[in-house]
Design a protein around this motif. Structure first.
Motif, PDB file in Angstrom:
ATOM      1  N   GLY A 154       4.081  -5.294 -34.718  1.00 51.78           N
ATOM      2  CA  GLY A 154       3.869  -5.988 -33.116  1.00 51.78           C
ATOM      3  C   GLY A 154       2.556  -6.230 -34.032  1.00 51.78           C
ATOM      4  N   LYS A 155       2.058  -5.600 -34.076  1.00 49.29           N
ATOM      5  CA  LYS A 155       0.199  -6.087 -34.267  1.00 49.29           C
ATOM      6  C   LYS A 155      -0.347  -6.916 -35.126  1.00 49.29           C
ATOM      7  CE  LYS A 155      -3.150  -2.956 -34.677  1.00 49.29           C
ATOM      8  NZ  LYS A 155      -3.482  -1.591 -35.896  1.00 49.29           N
ATOM      9  N   GLN A 156       0.932  -7.329 -36.459  1.00 48.76           N
ATOM     10  CA  GLN A 156       1.097  -8.370 -37.360  1.00 48.76           C
ATOM     11  C   GLN A 156       1.433  -9.314 -36.758  1.00 48.76           C
ATOM     12  OE1 GLN A 156      -0.921  -8.093 -39.992  1.00 48.76           O
ATOM     13  NE2 GLN A 156      -1.937  -5.651 -39.950  1.00 48.76           N
ATOM     14  N   MET A 157       2.270  -9.347 -36.014  1.00 46.49           N
ATOM     15  CA  MET A 157       3.437 -10.045 -35.515  1.00 46.49           C
ATOM     16  C   MET A 157       2.423 -11.599 -34.974  1.00 46.49           C
ATOM     17  SD  MET A 157       6.658 -11.383 -33.139  1.00 46.49           S
ATOM     18  CE  MET A 157       5.700  -9.733 -32.175  1.00 46.49           C
ATOM     19  N   MET A 158       1.453 -10.566 -33.959  1.00 44.88           N
ATOM     20  CA  MET A 158       0.651 -10.820 -32.783  1.00 44.88           C
ATOM     21  C   MET A 158      -0.715 -11.809 -33.952  1.00 44.88           C
ATOM     22  SD  MET A 158       1.747 -10.906 -30.267  1.00 44.88           S
ATOM     23  CE  MET A 158       0.867 -10.941 -29.023  1.00 44.88           C
ATOM     24  N   ARG A 159      -0.882 -11.262 -34.875  1.00 46.35           N
ATOM     25  CA  ARG A 159      -1.750 -12.223 -35.592  1.00 46.35           C
ATOM     26  C   ARG A 159      -1.169 -13.402 -36.006  1.00 46.35           C
ATOM     27  NH1 ARG A 159      -5.433  -9.086 -41.179  1.00 46.35           N
ATOM     28  NH2 ARG A 159      -6.544 -11.140 -40.828  1.00 46.35           N
TER      29      ARG A 159
ATOM     30  N   ALA B  40       2.512   6.711 -21.930  1.00 47.17           N
ATOM     31  CA  ALA B  40       2.771   7.598 -23.074  1.00 47.17           C
ATOM     32  C   ALA B  40       4.469   8.148 -22.620  1.00 47.17           C
ATOM     33  CB  ALA B  40       1.649   8.096 -23.121  1.00 47.17           C
ATOM     34  N   GLU B  41       4.667   9.060 -21.860  1.00 44.30           N
ATOM     35  CA  GLU B  41       6.135   9.504 -21.264  1.00 44.30           C
ATOM     36  C   GLU B  41       7.179   8.608 -22.172  1.00 44.30           C
ATOM     37  OE1 GLU B  41       8.789  11.125 -18.000  1.00 44.30           O
ATOM     38  OE2 GLU B  41       7.048  10.570 -17.505  1.00 44.30           O
ATOM     39  N   ASP B  42       7.295   6.997 -21.442  1.00 40.51           N
ATOM     40  CA  ASP B  42       8.547   6.076 -22.284  1.00 40.51           C
ATOM     41  C   ASP B  42       8.079   5.758 -23.584  1.00 40.51           C
ATOM     42  OD1 ASP B  42       9.771   6.949 -20.693  1.00 40.51           O
ATOM     43  OD2 ASP B  42       9.334   5.735 -19.370  1.00 40.51           O
ATOM     44  N   ALA B  43       6.935   5.645 -24.196  1.00 44.61           N
ATOM     45  CA  ALA B  43       6.468   5.043 -25.552  1.00 44.61           C
ATOM     46  C   ALA B  43       5.851   3.679 -25.385  1.00 44.61           C
ATOM     47  CB  ALA B  43       7.234   5.897 -27.044  1.00 44.61           C
ATOM     48  N   CYS B  44       6.017   3.350 -24.453  1.00 45.51           N
ATOM     49  CA  CYS B  44       6.015   1.752 -24.340  1.00 45.51           C
ATOM     50  C   CYS B  44       4.055   1.360 -24.599  1.00 45.51           C
ATOM     51  CB  CYS B  44       5.946   1.616 -23.112  1.00 45.51           C
ATOM     52  SG  CYS B  44       5.831  -0.296 -22.374  1.00 45.51           S
ATOM     53  N   GLY B  45       4.038   0.242 -25.413  1.00 48.17           N
ATOM     54  CA  GLY B  45       2.731  -0.051 -25.615  1.00 48.17           C
ATOM     55  C   GLY B  45       2.159  -1.031 -25.227  1.00 48.17           C
ATOM     56  N   LEU B  46       1.051  -1.891 -25.513  1.00 44.52           N
ATOM     57  CA  LEU B  46       0.591  -2.564 -25.200  1.00 44.52           C
ATOM     58  C   LEU B  46      -0.238  -3.821 -25.983  1.00 44.52           C
ATOM     59  CD1 LEU B  46       0.202  -5.345 -22.392  1.00 44.52           C
ATOM     60  CD2 LEU B  46      -1.515  -4.659 -21.913  1.00 44.52           C
ATOM     61  N   ILE B  47      -0.067  -4.938 -26.455  1.00 46.50           N
ATOM     62  CA  ILE B  47      -1.026  -4.953 -27.892  1.00 46.50           C
ATOM     63  C   ILE B  47      -1.829  -6.434 -27.228  1.00 46.50           C
ATOM     64  CG2 ILE B  47      -0.261  -6.133 -29.631  1.00 46.50           C
ATOM     65  CD1 ILE B  47       2.143  -4.952 -30.726  1.00 46.50           C
ATOM     66  N   SER B  48      -2.315  -6.634 -27.725  1.00 50.55           N
ATOM     67  CA  SER B  48      -3.279  -8.568 -26.927  1.00 50.55           C
ATOM     68  C   SER B  48      -3.572  -8.693 -28.155  1.00 50.55           C
ATOM     69  CB  SER B  48      -3.738  -7.867 -26.181  1.00 50.55           C
ATOM     70  OG  SER B  48      -5.154  -7.147 -25.861  1.00 50.55           O
ATOM     71  N   ALA B  49      -3.735 -10.272 -28.256  1.00 47.34           N
ATOM     72  CA  ALA B  49      -4.262 -11.320 -28.963  1.00 47.34           C
ATOM     73  C   ALA B  49      -5.123 -12.468 -28.720  1.00 47.34           C
ATOM     74  CB  ALA B  49      -3.140 -11.910 -30.256  1.00 47.34           C
ATOM     75  N   GLN B  50      -6.481 -12.047 -29.221  1.00 44.04           N
ATOM     76  CA  GLN B  50      -7.276 -13.368 -28.830  1.00 44.04           C
ATOM     77  C   GLN B  50      -7.018 -14.314 -29.529  1.00 44.04           C
ATOM     78  OE1 GLN B  50     -11.141 -11.861 -27.314  1.00 44.04           O
ATOM     79  NE2 GLN B  50     -12.166 -14.034 -27.233  1.00 44.04           N
ATOM     80  N   GLY B  51      -7.397 -15.611 -29.006  1.00 47.37           N
ATOM     81  CA  GLY B  51      -7.155 -16.859 -29.727  1.00 47.37           C
ATOM     82  C   GLY B  51      -8.074 -17.133 -29.765  1.00 47.37           C
ATOM     83  N   ASP B  52      -8.445 -18.883 -30.297  1.00 47.23           N
ATOM     84  CA  ASP B  52      -9.649 -19.171 -30.270  1.00 47.23           C
ATOM     85  C   ASP B  52     -10.524 -19.544 -28.816  1.00 47.23           C
ATOM     86  OD1 ASP B  52      -9.799 -19.197 -33.028  1.00 47.23           O
ATOM     87  OD2 ASP B  52      -8.918 -21.096 -33.070  1.00 47.23           O
ATOM     88  N   THR B  53      -9.166 -19.988 -27.951  1.00 49.13           N
ATOM     89  CA  THR B  53      -9.584 -20.518 -26.485  1.00 49.13           C
ATOM     90  C   THR B  53      -8.900 -19.528 -25.785  1.00 49.13           C
ATOM     91  OG1 THR B  53      -7.795 -21.729 -26.407  1.00 49.13           O
ATOM     92  CG2 THR B  53      -9.969 -22.654 -27.484  1.00 49.13           C
ATOM     93  N   PRO B  54      -9.353 -19.132 -24.552  1.00 48.56           N
ATOM     94  CA  PRO B  54      -8.119 -18.233 -23.761  1.00 48.56           C
ATOM     95  C   PRO B  54      -7.203 -18.689 -23.466  1.00 48.56           C
ATOM     96  CG  PRO B  54     -10.101 -18.970 -22.888  1.00 48.56           C
ATOM     97  CD  PRO B  54     -10.342 -19.729 -23.698  1.00 48.56           C
ATOM     98  N   ARG B  55      -6.622 -20.018 -23.903  1.00 49.22           N
ATOM     99  CA  ARG B  55      -4.403 -20.086 -23.346  1.00 49.22           C
ATOM    100  C   ARG B  55      -4.434 -20.195 -24.108  1.00 49.22           C
ATOM    101  NH1 ARG B  55      -4.575 -26.760 -23.549  1.00 49.22           N
ATOM    102  NH2 ARG B  55      -4.921 -27.364 -25.713  1.00 49.22           N
ATOM    103  N   ASP B  56      -4.732 -19.236 -25.661  1.00 45.98           N
ATOM    104  CA  ASP B  56      -4.139 -19.221 -27.303  1.00 45.98           C
ATOM    105  C   ASP B  56      -4.299 -17.880 -26.876  1.00 45.98           C
ATOM    106  OD1 ASP B  56      -4.429 -21.916 -27.777  1.00 45.98           O
ATOM    107  OD2 ASP B  56      -6.050 -21.542 -28.583  1.00 45.98           O
TER     108      ASP B  56
END
Length: 288
Positions: free
Chosen positions: A103-108, A125-141
């Protein structure tokens, strides 16, 4: 399901520079004869799968879709043996770090940012759910991705959905398919947050058994759907089951019909024919 192409690729952390392999002559010929888009070929490595997903999501994003589902196959660990009934005895918790890497490589690649601009955290943690966020050049990216989202994380989905606004949001390998997967109490909320929210398949690579055959599905809202049958255990590219991409995901009945028409001899019969012609596998020479 059978363990074909990606199932035989063992888990490893995906290198940021991992690029798809060049198309083989057989794959190129397949594209010409069967009109199969290169974007819908069966990926041959984790890196190729991630790059294909990122490219498909990019095309969907350009078409105006900002709520997408991505389904990736988590490659097996080196310790898994063919006779193991369950390759992931630890369930989602065991898959989590490897799926998170994908997921991290895909988002990058989707956002086009540096590795330092991609952040991940444990969402549940109990259900192994994670959040990935990626910051672009502008906020809308900017873009967000929830990994292994389950039926019990609707309130969390609501928070991330509000945070993302009109920006891209991806559900990676969500753990539900139908409205009936949710309790009656949560179905209305699930309607507003998911089923009526405009989610489309940004990219999917799936594998399962159909009529005892190993079948692979590759598809996206941008490119359509292509299905393949793996007639041999060592086949990783597969044989297309239809001449061109379908506009929607094919159902089991359609795939079974295509297999029956195009490959009427069942897998067990082919294996018997092979044994008759070449002898039992463990008795053959290495050259066979």
């Amino acid at each position: 399901p059978g363990r074909g192409a990606m199932s035989r690729v063992r888990s490893r952390r995906v290198s940021p520079g991992c690029c798809p392999r060049p198309l083989t002559l057989a794959a190129i010929l397949g594209c010409v004869v069967c009109h199969v888009s290169a974007s819908l070929l069966v990926p041959q490595s984790p890196g190729q799968m991630v790059s294909a997903a990122a490219a498909a999501v990019g095309r969907a994003r350009e078409a105006g879709h900002n709520r997408l589902i991505v389904k990736l196959i988590v490659p097996l660990l080196d310790s898994v043996k063919p006779e193991d009934l369950d390759p992931w005895p630890g369930g989602l918790a065991q898959q989590y770090p490897y799926a998170m890497d994908l997921g991290k490589q895909m988002m990058r690649q989707i956002v086009g940012c540096e590795e330092s601009a991609v952040r991940c955290q444990v969402f549940d943690a109990e259900d192994a759910c994670g959040l990935i966020s990626a910051q672009g050049d502008t906020p809308r990216d900017d873009a967000a991705c929830l990994l292994f989202l389950g039926c019990d994380q609707l309130q969390g989905l609501k928070q991330v959905d509000e945070m993302a606004g009109e920006r891209l949001m991806i559900l990676l390998n969500p753990q539900f398919r139908r409205r009936e997967d949710f309790s009656r109490v949560d179905q209305s909320l699930a309607d507003s947050l998911f089923f009526n929210r405009g989610y489309e398949v940004g990219y999917a690579f799936e594998e399962f058994a159909c009529r005892g055959e190993d079948v692979k599905l590759v598809g996206s809202v941008a490119d359509g759907w292509q299905s393949y049958i793996m007639l041999r255990d060592d086949d990783t590219a597969g044989i297309p089951l239809h001449a061109s991409a379908l506009p929607t995901r094919p159902d089991y009945a359609f795939l079974e019909q295509q297999i029956n028409e195009q490959h009427p001899s069942p897998r067990w019969a082919r294996m018997l024919d092979e044994a008759d012609a070449q002898g039992l596998r463990f008795l053959r020479s290495r050259d066979q």
